[in-house]
Design a protein around this motif. Structure first.
Motif, PDB file in Angstrom:
ATOM      1  N   ILE A  36       0.838  -1.200   0.000  1.00 38.52           N
ATOM      2  CA  ILE A  36       0.000   0.000   0.000  1.00 38.52           C
ATOM      3  C   ILE A  36       0.871   1.247   0.000  1.00 38.52           C
ATOM      4  O   ILE A  36       0.610   2.200  -0.741  1.00 38.52           O
ATOM      5  N   TYR A  37       1.909   1.250   0.812  1.00 40.91           N
ATOM      6  CA  TYR A  37       2.837   2.388   0.871  1.00 40.91           C
ATOM      7  C   TYR A  37       3.472   2.632  -0.502  1.00 40.91           C
ATOM      8  O   TYR A  37       3.557   3.775  -0.956  1.00 40.91           O
ATOM      9  N   GLN A  38       3.901   1.558  -1.185  1.00 39.34           N
ATOM     10  CA  GLN A  38       4.491   1.702  -2.520  1.00 39.34           C
ATOM     11  C   GLN A  38       3.500   2.335  -3.495  1.00 39.34           C
ATOM     12  O   GLN A  38       3.872   3.210  -4.277  1.00 39.34           O
ATOM     13  N   GLN A  39       2.242   1.886  -3.462  1.00 40.44           N
ATOM     14  CA  GLN A  39       1.230   2.429  -4.361  1.00 40.44           C
ATOM     15  C   GLN A  39       0.962   3.907  -4.050  1.00 40.44           C
ATOM     16  O   GLN A  39       0.805   4.722  -4.959  1.00 40.44           O
ATOM     17  N   GLU A  40       0.918   4.252  -2.761  1.00 41.94           N
ATOM     18  CA  GLU A  40       0.710   5.653  -2.381  1.00 41.94           C
ATOM     19  C   GLU A  40       1.874   6.526  -2.836  1.00 41.94           C
ATOM     20  O   GLU A  40       1.672   7.658  -3.279  1.00 41.94           O
ATOM     21  N   GLN A  41       3.091   6.014  -2.745  1.00 43.44           N
ATOM     22  CA  GLN A  41       4.255   6.758  -3.203  1.00 43.44           C
ATOM     23  C   GLN A  41       4.220   6.961  -4.714  1.00 43.44           C
ATOM     24  O   GLN A  41       4.563   8.026  -5.215  1.00 43.44           O
ATOM     25  N   LEU A  42       3.786   5.934  -5.436  1.00 42.63           N
ATOM     26  CA  LEU A  42       3.666   6.047  -6.887  1.00 42.63           C
ATOM     27  C   LEU A  42       2.616   7.094  -7.255  1.00 42.63           C
ATOM     28  O   LEU A  42       2.845   7.922  -8.147  1.00 42.63           O
ATOM     29  N   GLU A 162      11.048   2.387 -12.556  1.00 43.73           N
ATOM     30  CA  GLU A 162      11.104   0.974 -12.973  1.00 43.73           C
ATOM     31  C   GLU A 162      10.084   0.644 -14.054  1.00 43.73           C
ATOM     32  O   GLU A 162      10.010  -0.492 -14.511  1.00 43.73           O
ATOM     33  N   GLY A 163       9.261   1.619 -14.454  1.00 47.04           N
ATOM     34  CA  GLY A 163       8.278   1.392 -15.505  1.00 47.04           C
ATOM     35  C   GLY A 163       6.954   0.839 -15.015  1.00 47.04           C
ATOM     36  O   GLY A 163       6.108   0.452 -15.816  1.00 47.04           O
ATOM     37  N   LYS A 164       6.752   0.786 -13.704  1.00 48.31           N
ATOM     38  CA  LYS A 164       5.484   0.293 -13.161  1.00 48.31           C
ATOM     39  C   LYS A 164       4.430   1.380 -13.260  1.00 48.31           C
ATOM     40  O   LYS A 164       4.692   2.541 -12.980  1.00 48.31           O
ATOM     41  N   LEU A 165       3.239   0.970 -13.647  1.00 45.08           N
ATOM     42  CA  LEU A 165       2.125   1.891 -13.864  1.00 45.08           C
ATOM     43  C   LEU A 165       1.063   1.745 -12.790  1.00 45.08           C
ATOM     44  O   LEU A 165       0.854   0.655 -12.261  1.00 45.08           O
ATOM     45  N   LEU A 166       0.364   2.856 -12.543  1.00 43.14           N
ATOM     46  CA  LEU A 166      -0.797   2.843 -11.670  1.00 43.14           C
ATOM     47  C   LEU A 166      -1.812   3.813 -12.250  1.00 43.14           C
ATOM     48  O   LEU A 166      -1.521   4.997 -12.434  1.00 43.14           O
ATOM     49  N   LEU A 167      -2.989   3.306 -12.598  1.00 45.62           N
ATOM     50  CA  LEU A 167      -4.060   4.137 -13.147  1.00 45.62           C
ATOM     51  C   LEU A 167      -4.559   5.070 -12.061  1.00 45.62           C
ATOM     52  O   LEU A 167      -4.908   4.636 -10.971  1.00 45.62           O
ATOM     53  N   SER A 168      -4.591   6.396 -12.360  1.00 43.92           N
ATOM     54  CA  SER A 168      -4.991   7.350 -11.331  1.00 43.92           C
ATOM     55  C   SER A 168      -6.256   8.131 -11.682  1.00 43.92           C
ATOM     56  O   SER A 168      -7.006   8.496 -10.778  1.00 43.92           O
ATOM     57  N   ASN A 169      -6.514   8.408 -12.962  1.00 42.33           N
ATOM     58  CA  ASN A 169      -7.673   9.216 -13.351  1.00 42.33           C
ATOM     59  C   ASN A 169      -8.081   8.921 -14.781  1.00 42.33           C
ATOM     60  O   ASN A 169      -7.337   8.305 -15.537  1.00 42.33           O
TER      61      ASN A 169
END
Length: 178
Positions: A36-42, A162-169
Motif C-alpha cells: 500500500i505504501y508503494q502504491q501511495e508513493q507512486l 522501474e516502468g510500473k504503472l498505476l491508473l490514477s484518473n
C-alpha cells in the motif's frame, strides 16, 4: 502425574503454534502495508503519462460502478510482441514510449536494454492468454457518475523509474480530469 506432564507439553505446543500464527499474521500485515505504501508513493510522486483509450465492447463499457478499459497503445505493443517469434505466450516485458506535448504516450519500440533518451520512458507490460495488459483494464468510480466517464478519452497513469504503472484518473478530450 503423567497427565499433568502431557497437558503441559500440549499447552507449550499450543503456545508455540499460536506464537508462529501471530508472527505469520504480522508478516502478512507488514507486506500488505508495504505494498500500500508503494502504491501511495507512486500516486504521490510518479510521473504522469496518458494512454489513449481504444474502443471496448459497448455492453461492457459501463457496468455498474466501473468502466472496462482498453488502450490503443496495447494493440500496437501486441503487434510488436507478435513479431518477436521467441517470446512465450505468457511473459512480462517493457516497451518504450515518447510523450507528446500533452503527455500522451506514443509507442517507440519494445525495450531491448539500450539506454533511453531523456524524452523516452520505459513502461512495463504483461502478456496473458495472448493479450497485452497494462496496469488496469477497469476504472472504478463513485456510484451515479457513469455519464461523466462516458467522455473519457485517456487513462492517466503514474509511472515510476522501474516502468510500473498505476491508473490514477480518466481524462477527457480537452485533457481535463473527469
Amino acid at each position: 502425574m503423567q497427565l499433568n506432564t502431557m497437558a503441559a507439553l500440549n499447552s507449550r505446543q499450543l503456545n508455540k503454534r499460536s506464537l508462529w500464527a501471530i508472527i505469520a499474521a504480522l508478516l502478512i500485515l507488514v507486506c500488505i502495508n508495504y505494498k500500500i505504501y508503494q502504491q501511495e508513493q507512486l500516486l504521490a510522486h510518479g510521473e504522469i503519462i496518458l494512454f489513449e483509450l481504444a474502443p471496448v465492447d459497448p455492453r461492457s463499457l459501463m457496468q455498474g460502478d466501473y468502466m472496462a478499459l482498453n488502450y490503443d497503445i496495447a494493440r500496437v505493443v501486441s503487434g510488436s510482441v507478435d513479431e518477436l517469434s521467441n517470446t512465450p505466450d505468457n511473459h512480462d516485458g517493457f516497451f518504450i514510449v515518447t510523450l507528446d506535448q500533452n503527455r500522451v504516450a506514443q509507442f517507440d519500440s519494445i525495450y531491448n536494454g539500450a539506454a533511453l533518451t531523456p524524452a523516452q520512458r520505459r513502461i512495463q507490460y504483461r502478456v496473458r492468454d495472448g493479450r497485452v495488459k497494462l496496469a488496469s483494464n477497469a476504472f472504478f468510480f463513485q456510484e451515479g457518475r457513469a455519464e461523466e466517464f462516458e467522455h473519457a478519452r485517456y487513462g492517466e497513469f503514474r509511472v515510476n523509474q522501474e516502468g510500473k504503472l498505476l491508473l490514477s484518473n480518466m481524462i477527457d478530450k480537452d485533457f481535463k480530469r473527469i
